[in-house]
Design an enzyme around this catalytic site. Structure first.
Site, mmCIF file in Angstrom:
data_model
loop_
_atom_site.group_PDB
_atom_site.id
_atom_site.type_symbol
_atom_site.label_atom_id
_atom_site.label_comp_id
_atom_site.label_asym_id
_atom_site.label_seq_id
_atom_site.Cartn_x
_atom_site.Cartn_y
_atom_site.Cartn_z
ATOM 1 N N LYS A 35 0.731 -1.050 0.036
ATOM 2 C CA LYS A 35 -0.044 0.057 0.000
ATOM 3 C C LYS A 35 0.934 1.315 0.047
ATOM 4 O O LYS A 35 2.032 1.114 0.172
ATOM 5 C CB LYS A 35 -1.030 -0.108 1.083
ATOM 6 C CG LYS A 35 -0.179 0.131 2.443
ATOM 7 C CD LYS A 35 0.050 1.452 3.015
ATOM 8 C CE LYS A 35 0.965 1.418 4.565
ATOM 9 N NZ LYS A 35 1.446 2.412 4.689
ATOM 10 N N ALA A 122 9.696 -0.153 4.800
ATOM 11 C CA ALA A 122 9.813 0.963 3.772
ATOM 12 C C ALA A 122 8.607 1.966 3.694
ATOM 13 O O ALA A 122 8.457 2.690 3.162
ATOM 14 C CB ALA A 122 9.831 0.308 2.443
ATOM 15 N N ALA A 125 3.925 -1.497 4.094
ATOM 16 C CA ALA A 125 2.979 -2.637 4.831
ATOM 17 C C ALA A 125 3.404 -3.861 4.111
ATOM 18 O O ALA A 125 2.591 -4.747 4.254
ATOM 19 C CB ALA A 125 1.513 -2.326 4.649
ATOM 20 N N GLY A 126 4.752 -4.183 3.938
ATOM 21 C CA GLY A 126 5.315 -5.460 3.390
ATOM 22 C C GLY A 126 4.951 -6.612 4.438
ATOM 23 O O GLY A 126 4.425 -7.615 3.746
ATOM 24 N N ASP A 161 -2.203 -2.314 10.128
ATOM 25 C CA ASP A 161 -2.573 -2.231 8.801
ATOM 26 C C ASP A 161 -2.858 -3.632 8.304
ATOM 27 O O ASP A 161 -3.200 -3.433 7.161
ATOM 28 C CB ASP A 161 -1.085 -1.788 8.032
ATOM 29 C CG ASP A 161 -0.599 -0.487 8.333
ATOM 30 O OD1 ASP A 161 -1.269 0.051 8.650
ATOM 31 O OD2 ASP A 161 0.617 -0.233 7.964
#
Ligand code: ATP
Length: 310
Positions: A35, A122, A125-126, A161
């Site tokens: 996202k 980063a 939301a990995g 998230d």
């Protein structure tokens, strides 16, 4: 007699192969999408230390590949293509599987293979999206019959998230990010560029001084513009992320990337989440591709994708 023995052996082998095949069929592959925040406002610090936020989340077509295989033996095994990521309970995908296995008292185990494409830590939301994919995947694999709301409820236990990553598309996120209202997304190209610096989300929130922030996005105006399908040019005045004040002060490179992104022709540019990734929005693929190629020469972790309209 030996003919009969051979026949039995053959039959046994065939049945064994069918069992293996059926066992192997119990697997699922999911693309776990990242996202970006096209606006991020922080309203107040809460008693529990968290912050109340209002942000517009937009899913993009940058994804990790998640392959879940059922195993007859219990236990959760995680494999990733990045040696520095945890492959035990420190991995949020492990936590997602553990949550389902415990709640539904499942006797089998899983092997989860994660191929990361989303840059780690980063602001994209990995990790959350991997967890969301595991919840969705196991729901399908084990026919648990959970609907999106129920999955989102489980996801909330893993991180603020995660519910959005389950919902997808575009949404207004309130509360600590878990109260979601779907809205119409923005259909465009996105160039992402991650500065090679480390940012801790917790740290950024800790250092955020709300009384010093002069510029807040008008989230309601942005929602209205998005719902009307207005172009990037109309929403960009509200593309504000209040966390930039903290991250840019510590890592001026984030600002440099934003400037470069605009010089490269993006219609609008902003830092995502607590950073350090900066994204630029483009109407035109040709322009986006040229920007991508130029930025890629300067910053290794540069990507060109589309927004995901669901
Ligand atoms: P957010 O935007 O939700 O703040 P992020 O993109 O900034 O998230 P992540 O990529 O989720 O950050 O990574 C944060 C930390 O979580 C990393 O330092 C990493 O070690 C840990 N982690 C645990 N599981 C995963 C996973 N499956 N993928 C990426 N990071 C993970």
């Amino acid at each position: 007699n030996s003919f009969f023995d051979n026949y039995l052996k053959m039959l046994y082998n065939t049945i064994y192969k069918i069992i293996l095949l059926v066992e192997r069929m119990k697997d699922i592959k999911i693309n776990a999408r990242a996202k970006i925040n096209i606006a991020l406002d922080v309203l107040r610090k809460r008693e529990d230390g968290y912050h109340d936020v209002r942000m517009i989340m937009q899913q993009i077509d940058l994804f990790d590949e998640i392959h879940i295989q059922e195993t007859s033996k219990s236990g959760i095994h995680i494999k990733t293509n990045l040696s520095y990521l945890p492959n035990n309970s420190g991995n949020i995908a492990y936590k997602a599987a553990a949550l389902i296995i415990e709640k539904y008292n499942i006797k089998k185990g899983v092997q989860i293979h994660i191929t990361k494409h989303i840059p780690v830590a980063a602001g994209l939301a990995g990790g959350s999206t991997d967890a969301a994919a595991v919840l969705k995947g196991l729901n399908t694999l084990w026919n648990l019959g959970l609907n999106t709301q129920e999955l989102m409820g489980l996801g909330q236990k893993l991180g603020a998230d995660v519910p959005f990553c389950i919902l997808g598309g575009c949404a207004l996120a309130e509360g600590i990010g878990e109260v979601l209202t779907p809205i119409k997304g923005i259909d465009c190209f996105v160039v992402l560029c991650k500065a090679n610096v480390r940012v801790s989300t917790a740290d950024v929130y800790k250092k955020l001084n709300l009384s010093h922030i002069t510029e807040h996005p008008n989230i309601d105006a942005m929602i209205q513009d998005l719902q009307m399908g207005r172009p990037i040019e109309d929403i960009r005045s509200n593309m504000i992320n209040v966390l930039e004040t903290v991250t840019i002060k510590e890592h001026p490179i984030v600002y440099n990337i934003k400037r470069k992104m605009m010089e490269c022709g993006s219609e609008a540019s902003l830092m995502s989440g607590s950073g350090p990734t900066v994204f630029g929005l483009f109407n035109d693929y040709g322009k986006a591709k040229t920007a991508f190629e130029n930025l890629k020469k300067l910053y290794k972790e540069t990507y060109l994708v589309k927004t995901n309209m669901k």
